[in-house]
Scaffold this motif. Structure first.
Motif, PDB file in Angstrom:
ATOM      1  N   LEU A  97      10.270  -4.069   8.137  1.00 57.31           N
ATOM      2  CA  LEU A  97      10.163  -5.220   9.034  1.00 57.31           C
ATOM      3  C   LEU A  97       9.080  -4.986  10.085  1.00 57.31           C
ATOM      4  O   LEU A  97       8.244  -5.863  10.338  1.00 57.31           O
ATOM      5  CB  LEU A  97      11.509  -5.486   9.709  1.00 57.31           C
ATOM      6  N   MET A  98       9.077  -3.805  10.692  1.00 58.59           N
ATOM      7  CA  MET A  98       8.100  -3.505  11.731  1.00 58.59           C
ATOM      8  C   MET A  98       6.676  -3.491  11.187  1.00 58.59           C
ATOM      9  O   MET A  98       5.737  -3.951  11.853  1.00 58.59           O
ATOM     10  CB  MET A  98       8.441  -2.162  12.379  1.00 58.59           C
ATOM     11  N   SER A 105       8.408  12.465   8.237  1.00 59.66           N
ATOM     12  CA  SER A 105       8.462  11.699   6.995  1.00 59.66           C
ATOM     13  C   SER A 105       8.553  10.202   7.268  1.00 59.66           C
ATOM     14  O   SER A 105       8.159   9.387   6.435  1.00 59.66           O
ATOM     15  CB  SER A 105       9.651  12.154   6.145  1.00 59.66           C
ATOM     16  N   VAL A 106       9.069   9.828   8.454  1.00 59.62           N
ATOM     17  CA  VAL A 106       9.139   8.418   8.836  1.00 59.62           C
ATOM     18  C   VAL A 106       7.774   7.909   9.263  1.00 59.62           C
ATOM     19  O   VAL A 106       7.296   6.876   8.785  1.00 59.62           O
ATOM     20  CB  VAL A 106      10.171   8.210   9.966  1.00 59.62           C
ATOM     21  N   ILE A 107       7.104   8.638  10.159  1.00 58.20           N
ATOM     22  CA  ILE A 107       5.831   8.141  10.681  1.00 58.20           C
ATOM     23  C   ILE A 107       4.705   8.241   9.651  1.00 58.20           C
ATOM     24  O   ILE A 107       3.663   7.618   9.829  1.00 58.20           O
ATOM     25  CB  ILE A 107       5.426   8.866  11.974  1.00 58.20           C
ATOM     26  N   LYS A 108       4.922   9.001   8.590  1.00 60.21           N
ATOM     27  CA  LYS A 108       3.898   9.078   7.544  1.00 60.21           C
ATOM     28  C   LYS A 108       3.622   7.702   6.952  1.00 60.21           C
ATOM     29  O   LYS A 108       2.505   7.395   6.557  1.00 60.21           O
ATOM     30  CB  LYS A 108       4.340  10.045   6.449  1.00 60.21           C
ATOM     31  N   HIS A 109       4.663   6.852   6.898  1.00 63.58           N
ATOM     32  CA  HIS A 109       4.530   5.550   6.252  1.00 63.58           C
ATOM     33  C   HIS A 109       4.130   4.438   7.218  1.00 63.58           C
ATOM     34  O   HIS A 109       3.812   3.340   6.777  1.00 63.58           O
ATOM     35  CB  HIS A 109       5.857   5.184   5.580  1.00 63.58           C
ATOM     36  N   ILE A 110       4.132   4.712   8.526  1.00 68.66           N
ATOM     37  CA  ILE A 110       3.884   3.623   9.469  1.00 68.66           C
ATOM     38  C   ILE A 110       2.690   3.886  10.386  1.00 68.66           C
ATOM     39  O   ILE A 110       2.187   2.966  11.020  1.00 68.66           O
ATOM     40  CB  ILE A 110       5.148   3.351  10.326  1.00 68.66           C
ATOM     41  N   ASP A 123      21.595   4.219   9.485  1.00 69.92           N
ATOM     42  CA  ASP A 123      21.724   4.787   8.150  1.00 69.92           C
ATOM     43  C   ASP A 123      20.369   4.756   7.447  1.00 69.92           C
ATOM     44  O   ASP A 123      19.496   3.940   7.769  1.00 69.92           O
ATOM     45  CB  ASP A 123      22.742   3.992   7.329  1.00 69.92           C
ATOM     46  N   VAL A 124      20.204   5.633   6.456  1.00 68.08           N
ATOM     47  CA  VAL A 124      18.920   5.756   5.775  1.00 68.08           C
ATOM     48  C   VAL A 124      18.491   4.440   5.132  1.00 68.08           C
ATOM     49  O   VAL A 124      17.328   4.043   5.212  1.00 68.08           O
ATOM     50  CB  VAL A 124      18.989   6.870   4.704  1.00 68.08           C
ATOM     51  N   SER A 125      19.418   3.724   4.486  1.00 66.45           N
ATOM     52  CA  SER A 125      19.075   2.450   3.848  1.00 66.45           C
ATOM     53  C   SER A 125      18.651   1.409   4.873  1.00 66.45           C
ATOM     54  O   SER A 125      17.727   0.624   4.632  1.00 66.45           O
ATOM     55  CB  SER A 125      20.272   1.932   3.046  1.00 66.45           C
ATOM     56  N   ILE A 126      19.287   1.415   6.046  1.00 65.02           N
ATOM     57  CA  ILE A 126      18.921   0.482   7.105  1.00 65.02           C
ATOM     58  C   ILE A 126      17.591   0.880   7.732  1.00 65.02           C
ATOM     59  O   ILE A 126      16.794   0.021   8.136  1.00 65.02           O
ATOM     60  CB  ILE A 126      20.025   0.417   8.183  1.00 65.02           C
ATOM     61  N   GLN A 127      17.319   2.183   7.795  1.00 61.67           N
ATOM     62  CA  GLN A 127      16.045   2.652   8.337  1.00 61.67           C
ATOM     63  C   GLN A 127      14.874   2.047   7.578  1.00 61.67           C
ATOM     64  O   GLN A 127      13.901   1.590   8.180  1.00 61.67           O
ATOM     65  CB  GLN A 127      15.972   4.182   8.245  1.00 61.67           C
ATOM     66  N   ALA A 128      14.976   2.044   6.252  1.00 62.55           N
ATOM     67  CA  ALA A 128      13.898   1.497   5.427  1.00 62.55           C
ATOM     68  C   ALA A 128      13.686   0.008   5.710  1.00 62.55           C
ATOM     69  O   ALA A 128      12.541  -0.455   5.791  1.00 62.55           O
ATOM     70  CB  ALA A 128      14.213   1.718   3.951  1.00 62.55           C
ATOM     71  N   GLY A 180      24.690  -1.838  13.104  1.00 63.28           N
ATOM     72  CA  GLY A 180      23.540  -1.211  13.730  1.00 63.28           C
ATOM     73  C   GLY A 180      22.209  -1.841  13.356  1.00 63.28           C
ATOM     74  O   GLY A 180      21.320  -1.979  14.204  1.00 63.28           O
ATOM     75  N   GLY A 181      22.050  -2.212  12.084  1.00 63.65           N
ATOM     76  CA  GLY A 181      20.796  -2.816  11.653  1.00 63.65           C
ATOM     77  C   GLY A 181      20.520  -4.133  12.346  1.00 63.65           C
ATOM     78  O   GLY A 181      19.393  -4.411  12.786  1.00 63.65           O
ATOM     79  N   ARG A 182      21.547  -4.983  12.460  1.00 63.27           N
ATOM     80  CA  ARG A 182      21.370  -6.262  13.133  1.00 63.27           C
ATOM     81  C   ARG A 182      21.116  -6.072  14.626  1.00 63.27           C
ATOM     82  O   ARG A 182      20.347  -6.807  15.240  1.00 63.27           O
ATOM     83  CB  ARG A 182      22.590  -7.152  12.897  1.00 63.27           C
TER      84      ARG A 182
END
Length: 244
Positions: free
Chosen positions: A119-120, A139-144, A109-114, A80-82
């Protein structure tokens, strides 16, 4: 209705791209990695020479962290990550200025999300990109993100800079969303407050606030027309009768 010419549509395709939510269904299973990434360039006629397009594909794969050995692979051969990196490379293939990110990490997966989020963010700094990040996970958009608009059934209920929104949420729905974010701490435990009531029909919504039927602070005025975003703090807007 706006009637765009073919030339205008091509220019819009170049300036705006999209990264889809599901990397398992957004890639053509009959196309190789190189064909998927090159497709927007062929459609918009950005590069007409095959050699130039292939060189561009190699550079994009390097940019998003895809090894050259996957150049002739097919989506079902990758994780999925690739696959999501392929989707990002495809979006970058025509040098866009604006990218719509439709839940780009929710299927991973959570590790791939990070990894994908980092990367983005790196690509944004390097290429000066503007993202519109669509997600239900604050919690995701807080960092981006720099600014957040909270939507409920197509109605914008709150809009503010990211730090301001997390520090001083004003709308009851925003507070409920923030309350749902899990905290990895045994000391700072909090009680999960469940949003009660029935969801309003999105087909023919009632006048006024669309969150009214589920809001614990609802009044009769909440169901009246004329509800607008109001500035309650510098650059912080909320559509709620409690703040009028």
């Amino acid at each position: 209705i706006v009637d765009y010419s073919t030339k205008q549509m091509k220019e819009m395709r170049k300036k705006m791209q999209i990264i889809f939510q599901d990397p398992f269904t957004s890639l053509n299973p009959r196309m190789s990695v190189s064909e998927i990434i090159a497709e927007p360039m062929i459609t918009t006629k950005t590069l007409k020479n095959n050699t130039e397009r292939l060189d561009r594909v190699y550079r994009l794969m390097e940019t998003v962290g895809l090894a050259e050995r996957f150049i002739n692979s097919y989506p079902h051969e990758l994780d999925g990550g690739r696959r999501q990196r392929i989707g990002i490379a495809r979006a970058l293939s025509v040098d866009p200025e604006f990218i719509v990110c439709d839940e780009p990490v929710s299927a991973l997966d959570v590790s791939i999300q990070a990894q994908i989020l980092n990367l983005m963010m790196d690509l944004q700094d390097e290429m000066g990109l503007t993202y519109m990040f669509v997600t239900h996970n604050l919690s995701v958009i807080k960092h981006i993100s720099n600014n957040i608009a909270v939507m409920y059934l197509g109605q914008c209920v709150e809009h503010a800079p990211t730090n301001e929104l997390f520090a001083h949420p004003q709308h009851p729905y925003t507070k409920a969303l923030l309350n749902a974010i899990p905290i990895a701490s045994l000391k700072d435990r909090k009680k999960l407050e469940i949003i009660k009531g029935e969801v309003t029909s999105p087909i023919n919504p009632k006048p006024g606030c669309r969150f009214a039927d589920r809001c614990p602070y609802v009044t009769d005025r909440c169901r009246e027309d004329g509800l607008k975003l109001r500035e309650v703090a510098p650059k912080h807007y909320v559509a709620c009768r409690l703040h009028e």
